[in-house]
Structures are given as C-alpha cells and as structure tokens.
Design a protein around this motif. Structure first.
Motif, mmCIF file in Angstrom:
data_model
loop_
_atom_site.group_PDB
_atom_site.id
_atom_site.type_symbol
_atom_site.label_atom_id
_atom_site.label_comp_id
_atom_site.label_asym_id
_atom_site.label_seq_id
_atom_site.Cartn_x
_atom_site.Cartn_y
_atom_site.Cartn_z
ATOM 1 N N UNK A 219 0.768 -1.159 0.022
ATOM 2 C CA UNK A 219 -0.081 0.384 -0.184
ATOM 3 C C UNK A 219 0.907 1.642 0.098
ATOM 4 N N UNK A 220 2.286 1.078 -0.187
ATOM 5 C CA UNK A 220 2.902 2.488 0.343
ATOM 6 C C UNK A 220 2.533 3.598 1.276
ATOM 7 N N UNK A 221 2.510 3.598 2.477
ATOM 8 C CA UNK A 221 1.682 4.609 2.764
ATOM 9 C C UNK A 221 3.201 5.567 3.224
ATOM 10 N N UNK A 222 1.802 7.204 3.002
ATOM 11 C CA UNK A 222 2.896 8.534 3.374
ATOM 12 C C UNK A 222 3.657 8.774 4.167
ATOM 13 N N UNK A 223 2.469 8.028 5.424
ATOM 14 C CA UNK A 223 3.674 8.461 6.501
ATOM 15 C C UNK A 223 4.161 7.197 6.987
ATOM 16 N N UNK A 224 4.550 6.355 6.142
ATOM 17 C CA UNK A 224 6.271 5.217 5.939
ATOM 18 C C UNK A 224 6.747 5.668 5.375
ATOM 19 N N UNK A 225 6.354 6.007 4.128
ATOM 20 C CA UNK A 225 7.342 6.314 2.594
ATOM 21 C C UNK A 225 7.590 8.092 2.962
ATOM 22 N N UNK A 226 7.196 9.365 3.225
ATOM 23 C CA UNK A 226 6.933 10.277 2.630
ATOM 24 C C UNK A 226 7.651 10.884 3.641
ATOM 25 N N UNK A 227 6.570 10.931 4.410
ATOM 26 C CA UNK A 227 6.846 11.880 5.997
ATOM 27 C C UNK A 227 7.785 10.796 6.924
ATOM 28 N N UNK A 228 8.920 11.073 7.412
ATOM 29 C CA UNK A 228 9.604 10.303 8.292
ATOM 30 C C UNK A 228 8.561 10.947 10.080
ATOM 31 N N UNK A 229 8.339 10.295 10.955
ATOM 32 C CA UNK A 229 8.635 11.078 12.194
ATOM 33 C C UNK A 229 6.863 10.733 13.441
ATOM 34 N N UNK A 230 6.066 9.989 12.909
ATOM 35 C CA UNK A 230 5.321 9.194 13.056
ATOM 36 C C UNK A 230 5.084 8.711 14.462
ATOM 37 N N UNK A 231 5.837 7.335 13.993
ATOM 38 C CA UNK A 231 5.751 6.194 14.854
ATOM 39 C C UNK A 231 7.090 6.661 15.771
ATOM 40 N N UNK A 232 7.742 7.129 15.895
ATOM 41 C CA UNK A 232 9.373 7.811 16.219
ATOM 42 C C UNK A 232 8.404 7.748 18.121
ATOM 43 N N UNK A 233 9.164 6.908 19.470
ATOM 44 C CA UNK A 233 9.592 6.743 20.616
ATOM 45 C C UNK A 233 9.269 8.697 21.184
ATOM 46 N N UNK A 234 10.530 9.256 21.634
ATOM 47 C CA UNK A 234 11.052 10.241 21.476
ATOM 48 C C UNK A 234 12.241 10.536 20.769
ATOM 49 N N UNK A 235 11.342 11.926 19.857
ATOM 50 C CA UNK A 235 12.741 11.860 19.129
ATOM 51 C C UNK A 235 13.741 12.881 19.754
ATOM 52 N N UNK A 236 14.848 12.480 19.286
ATOM 53 C CA UNK A 236 16.432 13.408 20.214
ATOM 54 C C UNK A 236 16.727 12.825 20.864
#
Length: 219
Positions: free
Chosen positions: A139-156
C-alpha cells in the motif's frame, strides 16, 4: 512448457496471506481500542479534510477504507530480546501502540482524532515483521514512506541538537517534540514532498526515494 509449482510457504505467499487477513478485519475508530488484546500488525486510515491528504481520504470515506496512511507493528513484551516463543495472543502490545498513536494525532493542531480509523490483526510473533513489511510494500502509506517521524517514541533521545521530525513539522503540537529545533526541511518542502509522492497514486512507486531511511524508535 513448464510451470513453477505454487509454494504456500514461500515468503511472498506468506506475506500475502497476512495482508489478506488484515484487510478482512473490521475497521474501528482510533479513539476506541478498548478490548484490544495481543500483538501483531495494524493499518491506520485517514478520512478527514486536511488538503494534502484529500486523495487518501477519498479512498477511505463512506466505509471504503482502501488506503492506509500508516502501517505499523506491535511486538510482544520481550520480543526485541529474542521474540521466539512469546505469545502474541495475550498482552496489550497492539492496544498500547495504537493509543500512543492516538495521543500523537490528538495533540497535533491540524488533525482530528475522529478522522482516523484502524484495522489490526494478531499475528504469531515470528511473522509480525514480515506482515508489516508486506502491508507497507503493498500500500505504500504516506506516513511510512514520504513523511518521517510519526512512529517515533522520543525524538532526539540522547542526541544533542536533534531536530523535530518531518511529521512534527507538518503536524505541530505533539508534546514529545516540544523544545526541539525545526526539521531541516521547510513546511513548503514537506508539502511538495507529500504531493510528489501521492502523484504516483496510492500503492505505486515513484522514481525517487521517498524516505531517508530514518529509523523510528518504537515502543
């Protein structure tokens, strides 16, 4: 003329069986994860009016739910330290993971949690990564392949000078991104990136790499 025999245990066929089983599950509101038990894979759908996602939304409204915006996995506790032999049918891995996503969306200033739905499938531990990869590839979902960061736990986490993710730049408000420097991409660049990705149509590849290969820290 010879024909290659069908092998039900071939990785591609196993992956397809997981995709088929996931999309037999009834969609539920992302605000409702009560009673969800076990670990496995899931797909999140968007049905709202955010302009960039109009094409995605049109494929999901009126009960169609044809195009996920994000696909993920929820591994049983202890699964990252071996995994084999863990029971995916118990515990709260899926519920916990989806509730974290719900909080991220609810905190975003330009998204509405009521516009998000999900399907989930409890999967035997060893097949969870295969299932996630198969659904993403299909399905090539947009938030997996075109927009990084939705699934992160704690950025940085543990990184000096870490920037907010692209997702947090496009959808500001998430508490875990508070105080981080903006993404290296501007808002306009991110909007163009999403538009270019979706021009290929959901489920279709584009000619450029849509992801920087950033590893997301999952729960």
């Amino acid at each position: 003329m010879s024909s290659t025999p069908y092998n039900p245990l071939e990785k591609r066929n196993l992956a397809q069986s997981i995709v088929d089983a996931l999309f037999e599950q009834a969609p539920r509101s992302l605000a409702d994860t009560d009673g969800l038990v076990g670990a496995g894979v899931y797909a999140i759908y968007y049905t709202g009016s955010f302009p960039l996602y109009h094409g995605i939304s049109q494929l999901n409204i009126e009960g169609k739910f044809r195009q996920p915006i994000y696909v993920g996995k929820a591994i049983p506790k202890g699964g990252r330290k071996g995994g084999l032999g863990k029971d995916a049918g118990i515990g709260d891995a899926l519920r916990s993971r989806l509730r974290i996503h719900a909080v991220s969306i609810a905190e975003a200033t330009n998204l509405n949690l009521d516009d998000f739905w999900y399907r989930s499938l409890v999967v035997d531990d060893v097949w969870i990564p295969l299932g996630e990869n198969a659904v993403i590839e299909w399905f090539r979902p947009a938030w997996n392949l075109a927009l990084d960061g939705f699934g992160i736990k704690v950025p940085g986490k543990g990184r000096i000078g870490q920037r907010a993710s692209d997702w947090d730049t496009l959808h500001p408000g998430r508490s875990l991104a508070t105080g981080l420097a903006p993404s290296s991409r501007t808002l306009g660049e991110l909007e163009s990136r999403i538009e270019a990705f979706l021009l290929g149509g959901p489920g279709h590849a584009t000619t450029e790499s849509e992801t920087d290969g950033e590893t997301e820290e999952e729960v």
